[in-house]
Design a protein around this motif. Structure first.
Motif: not given
Length: 130
Positions: A51-52, A70-72, A78-79, A84-85
């Protein structure tokens, strides 16, 4: 003359399913980052490391909320829902590793081979000693 390498940017596209229409562009990782994504590092598990790196390497995506882009950013990533992530990370990891997605279940397997060949075959001649 030297070789100048341009780092890859993967254009990830979802054609069908829950995320049909989603497009994400993500830069590649270096070998150390790839290994950390698979094994974890510095007390972080592999998912947290992934994720980081996604937040660091993402160029853009076409995600909107109520019609607003939505800016990445790491905060926005994290939201989002975990599935999805993780779908983005999975597709990105497969692209980096050169792994193709499996064919859909309805993919044709081709025609069965004919039982007999239609090419006439003659028996082999006896070998001649040289």
């Amino acid at each position: 003359m030297g070789f100048e390498r341009n780092p890859k940017v993967y254009h990830l596209k979802w054609q069908d399913g829950e995320y049909a229409g989603l497009e994400v562009r993500v830069r590649t990782v270096n070998m150390g980052q790839l290994l950390a994504m698979r094994t974890g590092s510095e007390g972080k598990d592999s998912t947290q490391v992934s994720v980081d790196y996604l937040a660091e390497r993402i160029v853009d995506w076409n995600l909107t909320s109520n019609g607003v882009p939505v800016p990445p950013t790491l905060e926005n990533i994290l939201a989002e829902d975990d599935d999805f992530v993780l779908a983005i990370i999975t597709k990105w990891s497969q692209a980096i590793s050169g792994v193709s997605a499996p064919l859909p279940e309805s993919s044709p397997s081709g025609e069965p081979s004919p039982e007999e060949s239609v090419i006439p075959m003659a028996p082999l001649s006896a070998s001649q000693a040289s």
